[in-house]
Write an enzyme that holds these catalytic residues in place. Structure first.
Site, short mmCIF file in Angstrom:
data_model
loop_
_atom_site.label_atom_id
_atom_site.label_comp_id
_atom_site.label_asym_id
_atom_site.label_seq_id
_atom_site.Cartn_x
_atom_site.Cartn_y
_atom_site.Cartn_z
N GLU A 135 0.84 -1.20 0.00
CA GLU A 135 0.00 0.00 0.00
C GLU A 135 0.87 1.25 0.00
O GLU A 135 1.94 1.24 0.62
CB GLU A 135 -0.93 0.00 1.23
CG GLU A 135 -1.95 -1.13 1.22
CD GLU A 135 -2.93 -1.05 2.40
OE1 GLU A 135 -2.87 -0.07 3.18
OE2 GLU A 135 -3.75 -1.97 2.54
N HIS A 191 -8.35 1.04 1.70
CA HIS A 191 -8.13 1.01 3.15
C HIS A 191 -9.06 1.99 3.87
O HIS A 191 -8.64 2.89 4.59
CB HIS A 191 -6.67 1.31 3.49
CG HIS A 191 -6.21 0.67 4.78
ND1 HIS A 191 -4.94 0.20 4.95
CD2 HIS A 191 -6.86 0.42 5.94
CE1 HIS A 191 -4.83 -0.31 6.18
NE2 HIS A 191 -5.99 -0.18 6.79
#
Length: 528
Positions: A263, A281
């Site tokens: 990420e 997220h």
């Protein structure tokens, strides 16, 4: 001087007011966490650091954090903190495990609905003007089996919501007790059983060595054909490439992911698959959750810095604000009992046992034990602290035990520390009197009564006439002033102990002369 806290990530500014209201100075620099060098350059001036996920508390940052006492993570995961090094440096690391539990659980339920009814794809198709009503044939969730991997704070909320939706819930969690499972209304099962039975699987476990790739290629192959998988927990819990293959083959009917192995996820093997739903997220991304975690971490950090209360620490037992003042003198006692035993032990320690009696048995024994172990190890291991001590003891193979006892005692509260080294045992007991001062009341079964002092001399000897005179004269001849003199003996003419508080320190040659006295078995200088 008021404690100082740095907020280096973007969190609700309501936290700033909480700190100020609690008497804590605060600097709100939400972009500083992006620059590790800049953060390292200023961190030395702060007692606390409040962060979210952007700030990376690395070894470089901690190396310059000479005054840092607490790191507060507004959220659950502390992956961005070097926890081992923070623990070694005695820095408390807190999180807010409950602040976004509902938000994260709701997102998991939302993603489960989205893949059950193919909502994102249907939305896109409809807005393109295609009206593909026959293309999107979904499934009901009523009556289906949801398998929850990790039934903690968030997983238990997901279970509650799923049961309300008339789903059957099975859970795999080694730490879930049978009683808790019954209370939640879930069936506790082994992982293999869950994989075989679940129509939907939702992941809610932290990322550890044990949980990494818990949905591996092999375990995905063991799942029920047509299973749908949701991951709102941590990237790395499932094998993304294996999941793609299972989606391509049709074994997995759908997947929804809010977290990814890498990420920010600007590209991923799962992107573009027609039966995959992805979000960036967003598990904790609601107005309520952001506000909650910011306020909670500010309150927790303020309570620790101003009152010594420890809440939701991931590397130390919790201590409530109410018990902190009462516990503080007993933590001092435990640490000094450990230091006493550590300074008298010359061989390798294999076992430590803490026994708590009376009022001490009703206190926070884990915190007291941590303090005692820290005191025990500090004479031989510089830098040991109450936070790092349990971990260091475990690494060195020292067995640490704690027990409580209902046995009657002459004291309202009594702590006894027993140390085993090379087959021999040594014990020391202490209490805290009404004046708040810690005292030694028993050494190896011999009753004494002595306060801890900065500089002391411990002597184990035979109970013979003339010893006290010889010993005191020897100190006097060396110009050493005796402040207090505590004596104890097992029996007349048997084992005896002298514990003497002195002004200044005793030179090595004086200690050697004391050891040379014919009735002396052991003589050691002590420092507290």
């Amino acid at each position: 001087m008021a404690p100082r806290v740095l907020i280096s990530d973007k969190i609700s500014t309501a936290a700033v007011q909480i700190f100020k209201d609690r008497g804590v100075e605060v600097d709100y620099l939400p972009d500083l966490g992006k620059d590790r060098d800049a953060l390292a350059a200023v961190i030395g001036g702060y007692d606390g650091l409040a962060i979210r996920s952007t700030t990376k508390v690395t070894s470089k940052v901690l190396a310059d954090a000479g005054n840092l006492k607490v790191i507060g993570r507004a959220g659950i995961g502390v992956d961005n903190v070097d926890l081992s090094l923070a623990t070694a440096k005695g820095v408390i690391v807190m999180n807010t495990p409950y602040g976004n539990s509902i938000t994260a659980a709701e997102h998991a339920i939302a993603l489960m609905f989205s893949i059950a009814r193919e909502i994102p794809a249907a939305d896109h198709s409809t807005q393109e003007g295609l009206w593909e009503k026959n293309r999107f044939l979904g499934v009901e969730i009523t009556g289906k089996t949801l398998g929850i991997i990790g039934c903690g704070n968030i997983g238990s909320v997901v279970a509650d919501r799923a049961i309300g939706l008339k789903m059957k819930v099975v859970a795999f969690d080694p730490f879930l007790s049978p009683e808790r499972a019954v209370a939640l209304g879930v069936e506790k099962v082994e992982l293999e059983d869950l994989l075989a039975r679940a129509d939907f699987i939702s992941l809610h476990t932290p990322l550890t060595d044990r949980t990494r790739n818990i949905l591996s290629a092999e375990n995905i192959a063991r799942t029920k054909p047509g299973v749908r998988i949701v991951n709102c927990a941590r990237g790395g819990l499932l094998d993304e490439a294996a999941l793609r293959e299972a989606l391509d083959s049709g074994h997995v009917a759908g997947a929804a992911l809010d977290v990814f192995l890498v990420e920010p996820a600007t590209e991923n093997v799962l992107f573009g698959h027609p039966r995959v739903v992805c979000t960036p997220h967003l598990g904790a991304a609601t107005t309520e959750a952001q506000e909650n975690v910011a306020l909670q971490i500010a309150e927790q950090m303020s309570d620790y810095l101003t009152r010594g209360a420890i809440t939701n620490a991931v590397n130390f037992p919790s201590i409530s604000a109410e018990e902190a003042p009462k516990l503080r003198p007993f933590i001092t006692l435990a640490e000094r009992l450990g230091s006493f035993a550590g300074q008298l032990t010359d061989s390798n320690i294999s076992r430590v046992r803490l026994t708590y009696q009376g009022e001490a048995a009703r206190m926070n024994m884990r915190a007291l034990t941590s303090a005692a172990v820290a005191g025990l190890l500090r004479p031989v291991l510089a830098g040991v602290n109450v936070v790092s001590a349990p971990t260091i003891a475990k690494e060195r193979g020292i067995v640490v035990e704690e027990t409580s006892s209902d046995a009657e005692s002459d004291y309202d509260a009594l702590i006894t520390l027993m140390v085993e080294a090379d087959g021999t045992q040594r014990s020391v007991s202490g209490t805290v009197f009404a004046d708040g001062k810690a005292r030694i009341v028993d050494i190896k079964g011999i009753k004494v009564d002595a306060e801890f002092a900065p500089s002391m001399i411990y002597v184990a000897n035979e109970d013979r006439p003339g010893f006290v005179g010889h010993f005191a004269s020897m100190l006097g001849d060396a110009g050493i002033n005796i402040a207090t003199f505590a004596l104890g003996r097992a029996t007349q003419g048997g084992d005896a102990i002298a514990l003497v508080q002195i002004d200044g320190t005793a030179p090595d040659e004086v200690i050697e002369r004391v050891r040379a006295l014919p009735m002396v078995r052991q003589a050691k200088p002590l420092a507290f």
